[in-house]
Design a protein around this motif. Structure first.
Motif, PDB file in Angstrom:
ATOM      1  N   ALA A  61     -14.708  14.859  39.282  1.00  7.37           N
ATOM      2  CA  ALA A  61     -15.026  14.020  38.122  1.00  7.37           C
ATOM      3  C   ALA A  61     -15.615  14.871  37.002  1.00  7.37           C
ATOM      4  CB  ALA A  61     -15.986  12.904  38.520  1.00  7.37           C
ATOM      5  N   SER A  62     -16.491  15.792  37.356  1.00  2.93           N
ATOM      6  CA  SER A  62     -17.088  16.677  36.358  1.00  2.93           C
ATOM      7  C   SER A  62     -16.020  17.558  35.721  1.00  2.93           C
ATOM      8  CB  SER A  62     -18.162  17.542  37.020  1.00  2.93           C
ATOM      9  OG  SER A  62     -18.730  18.421  36.098  1.00  2.93           O
ATOM     10  N   ASP A  63     -15.102  18.062  36.515  1.00  2.24           N
ATOM     11  CA  ASP A  63     -14.016  18.887  35.992  1.00  2.24           C
ATOM     12  C   ASP A  63     -13.149  18.094  35.009  1.00  2.24           C
ATOM     13  OD1 ASP A  63     -12.511  21.313  35.886  1.00  2.24           O
ATOM     14  OD2 ASP A  63     -11.012  20.379  37.199  1.00  2.24           O
ATOM     15  N   GLN A  64     -12.886  16.833  35.329  1.00  8.32           N
ATOM     16  CA  GLN A  64     -12.101  15.990  34.418  1.00  8.32           C
ATOM     17  C   GLN A  64     -12.836  15.774  33.101  1.00  8.32           C
ATOM     18  OE1 GLN A  64     -11.345  12.523  36.791  1.00  8.32           O
ATOM     19  NE2 GLN A  64      -9.568  13.423  37.809  1.00  8.32           N
ATOM     20  N   ARG A  65     -14.164  15.571  33.183  1.00  8.21           N
ATOM     21  CA  ARG A  65     -14.946  15.406  31.950  1.00  8.21           C
ATOM     22  C   ARG A  65     -14.923  16.673  31.104  1.00  8.21           C
ATOM     23  NH1 ARG A  65     -18.580  12.518  35.473  1.00  8.21           N
ATOM     24  NH2 ARG A  65     -19.829  14.406  35.668  1.00  8.21           N
ATOM     25  N   TRP A  66     -15.045  17.842  31.764  1.00 10.93           N
ATOM     26  CA  TRP A  66     -15.006  19.099  31.029  1.00 10.93           C
ATOM     27  C   TRP A  66     -13.635  19.319  30.384  1.00 10.93           C
ATOM     28  CZ3 TRP A  66     -18.698  21.939  29.217  1.00 10.93           C
ATOM     29  CH2 TRP A  66     -19.946  21.927  29.807  1.00 10.93           C
ATOM     30  N   THR A  67     -12.588  18.949  31.081  1.00 12.27           N
ATOM     31  CA  THR A  67     -11.239  19.083  30.530  1.00 12.27           C
ATOM     32  C   THR A  67     -11.076  18.190  29.308  1.00 12.27           C
ATOM     33  OG1 THR A  67     -10.363  19.590  32.717  1.00 12.27           O
ATOM     34  CG2 THR A  67      -8.788  18.854  31.067  1.00 12.27           C
ATOM     35  N   ALA A  68     -11.553  16.947  29.392  1.00  8.88           N
ATOM     36  CA  ALA A  68     -11.462  16.022  28.257  1.00  8.88           C
ATOM     37  C   ALA A  68     -12.277  16.543  27.080  1.00  8.88           C
ATOM     38  CB  ALA A  68     -11.934  14.630  28.673  1.00  8.88           C
ATOM     39  N   LEU A  69     -13.461  17.062  27.363  1.00  8.72           N
ATOM     40  CA  LEU A  69     -14.313  17.597  26.304  1.00  8.72           C
ATOM     41  C   LEU A  69     -13.667  18.817  25.652  1.00  8.72           C
ATOM     42  CD1 LEU A  69     -17.036  17.420  24.844  1.00  8.72           C
ATOM     43  CD2 LEU A  69     -17.978  18.892  26.623  1.00  8.72           C
ATOM     44  N   SER A  70     -13.064  19.667  26.459  1.00 17.82           N
ATOM     45  CA  SER A  70     -12.384  20.854  25.938  1.00 17.82           C
ATOM     46  C   SER A  70     -11.222  20.451  25.024  1.00 17.82           C
ATOM     47  CB  SER A  70     -11.881  21.701  27.096  1.00 17.82           C
ATOM     48  OG  SER A  70     -11.141  22.799  26.632  1.00 17.82           O
ATOM     49  N   GLU A  71     -10.452  19.456  25.448  1.00 12.94           N
ATOM     50  CA  GLU A  71      -9.346  18.980  24.614  1.00 12.94           C
ATOM     51  C   GLU A  71      -9.859  18.415  23.294  1.00 12.94           C
ATOM     52  OE1 GLU A  71      -7.323  16.229  27.130  1.00 12.94           O
ATOM     53  OE2 GLU A  71      -6.420  17.806  28.369  1.00 12.94           O
ATOM     54  N   GLN A  72     -10.974  17.703  23.354  1.00  8.79           N
ATOM     55  CA  GLN A  72     -11.543  17.126  22.126  1.00  8.79           C
ATOM     56  C   GLN A  72     -12.024  18.228  21.183  1.00  8.79           C
ATOM     57  OE1 GLN A  72     -14.713  14.392  22.874  1.00  8.79           O
ATOM     58  NE2 GLN A  72     -14.865  13.737  20.752  1.00  8.79           N
ATOM     59  N   VAL A  73     -12.622  19.275  21.717  1.00  5.51           N
ATOM     60  CA  VAL A  73     -13.078  20.398  20.887  1.00  5.51           C
ATOM     61  C   VAL A  73     -11.879  21.088  20.251  1.00  5.51           C
ATOM     62  CG1 VAL A  73     -14.127  22.704  20.989  1.00  5.51           C
ATOM     63  CG2 VAL A  73     -15.245  20.776  22.124  1.00  5.51           C
ATOM     64  N   ILE A  74     -10.794  21.252  20.998  1.00  6.20           N
ATOM     65  CA  ILE A  74      -9.586  21.880  20.443  1.00  6.20           C
ATOM     66  C   ILE A  74      -9.031  21.036  19.298  1.00  6.20           C
ATOM     67  CG2 ILE A  74      -7.172  22.434  20.969  1.00  6.20           C
ATOM     68  CD1 ILE A  74      -8.148  23.281  23.778  1.00  6.20           C
ATOM     69  N   ARG A  75      -8.976  19.714  19.485  1.00 13.83           N
ATOM     70  CA  ARG A  75      -8.492  18.836  18.411  1.00 13.83           C
ATOM     71  C   ARG A  75      -9.397  18.921  17.183  1.00 13.83           C
ATOM     72  NH1 ARG A  75      -7.543  15.279  22.789  1.00 13.83           N
ATOM     73  NH2 ARG A  75      -9.463  14.167  22.316  1.00 13.83           N
ATOM     74  N   ASN A  76     -10.709  18.983  17.387  1.00 13.29           N
ATOM     75  CA  ASN A  76     -11.631  19.089  16.255  1.00 13.29           C
ATOM     76  C   ASN A  76     -11.450  20.412  15.521  1.00 13.29           C
ATOM     77  OD1 ASN A  76     -12.779  16.582  16.633  1.00 13.29           O
ATOM     78  ND2 ASN A  76     -14.496  17.342  17.845  1.00 13.29           N
TER      79      ASN A  76
END
Length: 96
Positions: A61-76
Protein backbone atom coordinates in the motif's frame (compact mmCIF):
# COMPACT_ATOMS: atom_id res chain seq x y z
CA UNK A 1 21.87 -70.42 50.34
CA UNK A 2 18.94 -71.11 48.04
CA UNK A 3 16.94 -68.47 49.90
CA UNK A 4 19.66 -65.91 49.25
CA UNK A 5 19.75 -66.75 45.55
CA UNK A 6 15.94 -66.49 45.37
CA UNK A 7 16.02 -63.11 47.14
CA UNK A 8 18.79 -61.91 44.81
CA UNK A 9 16.82 -62.94 41.72
CA UNK A 10 13.65 -61.37 43.13
CA UNK A 11 15.48 -58.10 43.85
CA UNK A 12 16.99 -58.12 40.36
CA UNK A 13 13.58 -58.66 38.75
CA UNK A 14 12.02 -55.91 40.89
CA UNK A 15 14.91 -53.57 39.99
CA UNK A 16 14.49 -54.28 36.27
CA UNK A 17 10.72 -53.76 36.57
CA UNK A 18 11.13 -50.44 38.41
CA UNK A 19 13.74 -49.34 35.86
CA UNK A 20 11.45 -50.19 32.96
CA UNK A 21 8.44 -48.40 34.55
CA UNK A 22 10.57 -45.32 35.29
CA UNK A 23 11.88 -45.29 31.73
CA UNK A 24 8.35 -45.65 30.33
CA UNK A 25 7.01 -42.85 32.54
CA UNK A 26 9.84 -40.47 31.66
CA UNK A 27 9.49 -41.27 27.97
CA UNK A 28 5.80 -40.32 28.13
CA UNK A 29 6.68 -37.07 29.92
CA UNK A 30 9.30 -36.30 27.26
CA UNK A 31 6.77 -36.91 24.49
CA UNK A 32 4.25 -34.62 26.19
CA UNK A 33 6.88 -31.93 26.73
CA UNK A 34 8.04 -32.18 23.13
CA UNK A 35 4.46 -31.93 21.90
CA UNK A 36 3.84 -28.88 24.10
CA UNK A 37 7.04 -27.17 22.93
CA UNK A 38 6.19 -27.99 19.33
CA UNK A 39 2.71 -26.47 19.72
CA UNK A 40 4.16 -23.31 21.29
CA UNK A 41 6.73 -22.97 18.51
CA UNK A 42 4.09 -23.56 15.84
CA UNK A 43 1.85 -20.90 17.40
CA UNK A 44 4.69 -18.40 17.52
CA UNK A 45 5.62 -19.14 13.90
CA UNK A 46 2.00 -18.61 12.87
CA UNK A 47 1.97 -15.23 14.62
CA UNK A 48 5.25 -14.27 12.94
CA UNK A 49 3.86 -15.34 9.57
CA UNK A 50 0.74 -13.23 10.10
CA UNK A 51 2.88 -10.25 11.09
CA UNK A 52 5.04 -10.65 8.00
CA UNK A 53 1.94 -10.83 5.81
CA UNK A 54 0.58 -7.68 7.45
CA UNK A 55 3.89 -5.87 6.90
CA UNK A 56 3.91 -7.03 3.28
CA UNK A 57 0.39 -5.64 2.73
CA UNK A 58 1.34 -2.33 4.41
CA UNK A 59 4.48 -2.12 2.27
CA UNK A 60 2.51 -2.73 -0.92
CA UNK A 61 0.00 0.00 0.00
CA UNK A 62 2.84 2.37 0.84
CA UNK A 63 4.55 1.57 -2.46
CA UNK A 64 1.33 2.35 -4.34
CA UNK A 65 1.05 5.70 -2.54
CA UNK A 66 4.66 6.55 -3.40
CA UNK A 67 4.06 5.62 -7.03
CA UNK A 68 0.96 7.85 -7.18
CA UNK A 69 2.84 10.70 -5.52
CA UNK A 70 5.76 10.30 -7.93
CA UNK A 71 3.39 10.43 -10.91
CA UNK A 72 1.76 13.57 -9.51
CA UNK A 73 5.16 15.26 -9.06
CA UNK A 74 6.08 14.37 -12.66
CA UNK A 75 2.81 15.89 -13.93
CA UNK A 76 3.42 19.04 -11.88
CA UNK A 77 6.95 19.37 -13.25
CA UNK A 78 5.68 19.04 -16.81
CA UNK A 79 2.99 21.63 -16.11
CA UNK A 80 5.61 23.99 -14.64
CA UNK A 81 7.82 23.57 -17.71
CA UNK A 82 4.90 24.42 -19.98
CA UNK A 83 4.02 27.43 -17.85
CA UNK A 84 7.62 28.67 -17.98
CA UNK A 85 7.65 28.29 -21.77
CA UNK A 86 4.44 30.34 -22.03
CA UNK A 87 5.84 32.97 -19.66
CA UNK A 88 9.09 33.12 -21.64
CA UNK A 89 7.17 33.53 -24.91
CA UNK A 90 4.99 36.28 -23.39
CA UNK A 91 8.09 38.06 -22.07
CA UNK A 92 9.80 37.87 -25.45
CA UNK A 93 6.64 39.26 -27.14
CA UNK A 94 6.48 42.05 -24.58
CA UNK A 95 10.15 42.98 -25.15
CA UNK A 96 9.82 43.20 -28.90
Amino acid sequence: MEVQVGISILCTVIGVLIGFLTFSRNRDKDVKNDATESAVIRTKLDKISQSVDSIRIDFKASDQRWTALSEQVIRNDESNKQAHKRIDSLESKGES
